[in-house]
Design a protein around this motif. Structure first.
Motif, PDB file in Angstrom:
ATOM      1  N   TYR A  57       0.840  -1.199   0.000  1.00 53.61           N
ATOM      2  CA  TYR A  57       0.000   0.000   0.000  1.00 53.61           C
ATOM      3  C   TYR A  57       0.878   1.253   0.000  1.00 53.61           C
ATOM      4  O   TYR A  57       1.845   1.328   0.747  1.00 53.61           O
ATOM      5  CB  TYR A  57      -0.873   0.043   1.250  1.00 53.61           C
ATOM      6  N   CYS A  58       0.492   2.244  -0.801  1.00 54.11           N
ATOM      7  CA  CYS A  58       1.141   3.560  -0.745  1.00 54.11           C
ATOM      8  C   CYS A  58       0.905   4.135   0.654  1.00 54.11           C
ATOM      9  O   CYS A  58      -0.195   4.036   1.193  1.00 54.11           O
ATOM     10  CB  CYS A  58       0.543   4.481  -1.796  1.00 54.11           C
ATOM     11  N   ARG A  59       1.925   4.737   1.221  1.00 53.65           N
ATOM     12  CA  ARG A  59       1.825   5.253   2.589  1.00 53.65           C
ATOM     13  C   ARG A  59       0.792   6.376   2.701  1.00 53.65           C
ATOM     14  O   ARG A  59       0.237   6.624   3.756  1.00 53.65           O
ATOM     15  CB  ARG A  59       3.202   5.750   3.033  1.00 53.65           C
ATOM     16  N   GLU A  60       0.535   7.067   1.577  1.00 48.35           N
ATOM     17  CA  GLU A  60      -0.408   8.181   1.645  1.00 48.35           C
ATOM     18  C   GLU A  60      -1.812   7.827   1.156  1.00 48.35           C
ATOM     19  O   GLU A  60      -2.790   8.051   1.845  1.00 48.35           O
ATOM     20  CB  GLU A  60       0.143   9.371   0.852  1.00 48.35           C
ATOM     21  N   CYS A  61      -1.903   7.248  -0.062  1.00 49.33           N
ATOM     22  CA  CYS A  61      -3.234   7.058  -0.653  1.00 49.33           C
ATOM     23  C   CYS A  61      -3.716   5.609  -0.595  1.00 49.33           C
ATOM     24  O   CYS A  61      -4.853   5.328  -0.929  1.00 49.33           O
ATOM     25  CB  CYS A  61      -3.242   7.551  -2.096  1.00 49.33           C
ATOM     26  N   TYR A  62      -2.852   4.699  -0.207  1.00 44.76           N
ATOM     27  CA  TYR A  62      -3.189   3.280  -0.035  1.00 44.76           C
ATOM     28  C   TYR A  62      -3.468   2.541  -1.338  1.00 44.76           C
ATOM     29  O   TYR A  62      -4.031   1.448  -1.322  1.00 44.76           O
ATOM     30  CB  TYR A  62      -4.344   3.090   0.966  1.00 44.76           C
ATOM     31  N   THR A  63      -3.041   3.117  -2.462  1.00 44.11           N
ATOM     32  CA  THR A  63      -3.132   2.337  -3.686  1.00 44.11           C
ATOM     33  C   THR A  63      -2.040   1.271  -3.640  1.00 44.11           C
ATOM     34  O   THR A  63      -1.153   1.313  -2.797  1.00 44.11           O
ATOM     35  CB  THR A  63      -2.966   3.220  -4.942  1.00 44.11           C
ATOM     36  N   LEU A  64      -2.119   0.290  -4.526  1.00 44.26           N
ATOM     37  CA  LEU A  64      -1.087  -0.741  -4.568  1.00 44.26           C
ATOM     38  C   LEU A  64       0.073  -0.237  -5.409  1.00 44.26           C
ATOM     39  O   LEU A  64      -0.125   0.278  -6.508  1.00 44.26           O
ATOM     40  CB  LEU A  64      -1.666  -2.030  -5.168  1.00 44.26           C
ATOM     41  N   ILE A  69       5.901   5.307  -1.538  1.00 44.03           N
ATOM     42  CA  ILE A  69       4.917   6.311  -1.949  1.00 44.03           C
ATOM     43  C   ILE A  69       4.707   6.168  -3.446  1.00 44.03           C
ATOM     44  O   ILE A  69       5.674   6.110  -4.210  1.00 44.03           O
ATOM     45  CB  ILE A  69       5.409   7.728  -1.589  1.00 44.03           C
ATOM     46  N   CYS A  70       3.444   6.093  -3.881  1.00 46.56           N
ATOM     47  CA  CYS A  70       3.164   5.825  -5.295  1.00 46.56           C
ATOM     48  C   CYS A  70       3.561   7.034  -6.153  1.00 46.56           C
ATOM     49  O   CYS A  70       3.716   8.139  -5.655  1.00 46.56           O
ATOM     50  CB  CYS A  70       1.688   5.489  -5.470  1.00 46.56           C
ATOM     51  N   PRO A  71       3.707   6.833  -7.469  1.00 44.26           N
ATOM     52  CA  PRO A  71       4.136   7.926  -8.357  1.00 44.26           C
ATOM     53  C   PRO A  71       3.200   9.144  -8.312  1.00 44.26           C
ATOM     54  O   PRO A  71       3.661  10.271  -8.444  1.00 44.26           O
ATOM     55  CB  PRO A  71       4.123   7.283  -9.745  1.00 44.26           C
ATOM     56  N   VAL A  72       1.891   8.918  -8.119  1.00 44.74           N
ATOM     57  CA  VAL A  72       0.954  10.045  -8.093  1.00 44.74           C
ATOM     58  C   VAL A  72       1.200  10.894  -6.840  1.00 44.74           C
ATOM     59  O   VAL A  72       1.333  12.113  -6.906  1.00 44.74           O
ATOM     60  CB  VAL A  72      -0.511   9.563  -8.138  1.00 44.74           C
ATOM     61  N   CYS A  73       1.280  10.258  -5.686  1.00 39.91           N
ATOM     62  CA  CYS A  73       1.514  10.990  -4.433  1.00 39.91           C
ATOM     63  C   CYS A  73       2.891  11.642  -4.418  1.00 39.91           C
ATOM     64  O   CYS A  73       3.087  12.689  -3.806  1.00 39.91           O
ATOM     65  CB  CYS A  73       1.379  10.064  -3.232  1.00 39.91           C
ATOM     66  N   ALA A  74       3.861  11.010  -5.087  1.00 42.01           N
ATOM     67  CA  ALA A  74       5.229  11.544  -5.086  1.00 42.01           C
ATOM     68  C   ALA A  74       5.361  12.735  -6.016  1.00 42.01           C
ATOM     69  O   ALA A  74       6.312  13.504  -5.915  1.00 42.01           O
ATOM     70  CB  ALA A  74       6.202  10.445  -5.507  1.00 42.01           C
TER      71      ALA A  74
HETATM   72 ZN    ZN Z   1      -0.224   7.206  -3.281  1.00 38.36          ZN
END
Ligand code: ZN
Length: 198
Positions: A57-64, A69-74
């Motif tokens: 899970y992404c630490r912020e948005c919880y996507t896989l 941290i996923c590319p969108v949140c980063a």
């Molecule tokens: Zn994310």
């Protein structure tokens, strides 16, 4: 008498337990796999094991994602004050494919369903509330228009409105019961642009 060997039966059983795969498809896939060259079977098996071991899970948005941290949140060019709440990573991917949404996401990993015994504590709602302590301007609820999706949307809006953050719901026009991932990009964008405040 057993029709197939025990190993084939076991394989058919495991495949049939996957979503969308009935008994007939499971049999067809099992025989296909058995007849595949060894190196291809190895690649398939290890890709399953590696995905399972490395996706989190992404630490912020919880996507896989593969990263913490996923590319969108980063991405610092995204509007981090605009959060779109979706049911799963596939719905997020559907919106990402439009290339027009500039905010970030929150992935619930499910929807509230009293019938299936899925309550607010079973999806990533607490995590959403925690995020609202930061600088958030608007939460867009983009859960499906199914009964579960609407129930979840209502629950979230009741949860967030007292906090004083703007809550919107994507416009209908998204077919009832329709999974977001199957809806074309134009419809998705129209639903997003036509969102209404709750
Ligand atoms: Zn994310």
């Amino acid at each position: 008498m057993e029709l197939y060997s025990g190993h084939i039966n076991k394989l058919i059983e495991e495949l049939a337990a996957l979503p969308g795969i009935g008994g007939k498809s499971a049999q067809r896939l099992a025989f296909y796999l058995i007849n595949m060259p060894q190196d291809k079977v190895n690649r398939l098996a290890s890709s399953i094991l590696e995905a399972k071991a490395n996706v989190r899970y992404c630490r912020e948005c919880y996507t896989l994602t593969d990263q913490e941290i996923c590319p969108v949140c980063a991405n610092q060019n995204r509007n981090h004050r605009l959060i779109m709440v979706v049911e799963n990573t596939r719905d997020m991917a559907a919106y990402e494919k439009t290339g027009k949404y500039e905010g970030v996401y929150h992935v619930l990993h499910g929807a509230i369903s009293p019938m299936l015994g899925i309550g607010p504590g079973d999806i990533k709602l607490k995590e959403l509330v925690n995020r609202l302590e930061g600088d958030v301007e608007e939460v867009i609820i983009a859960t499906n228009s199914s009964l579960e999706g609407e129930t979840t949307a209502m629950y979230i809006s009741k949860l967030i409105k007292p906090v004083g953050i703007k809550v919107t719901r994507i416009a209908s026009g998204v077919p009832v019961g329709g999974d977001l991932e199957y809806i074309d990009e134009v419809t998705l964008l129209r639903a997003l642009e036509g969102r209404v405040e709750l």
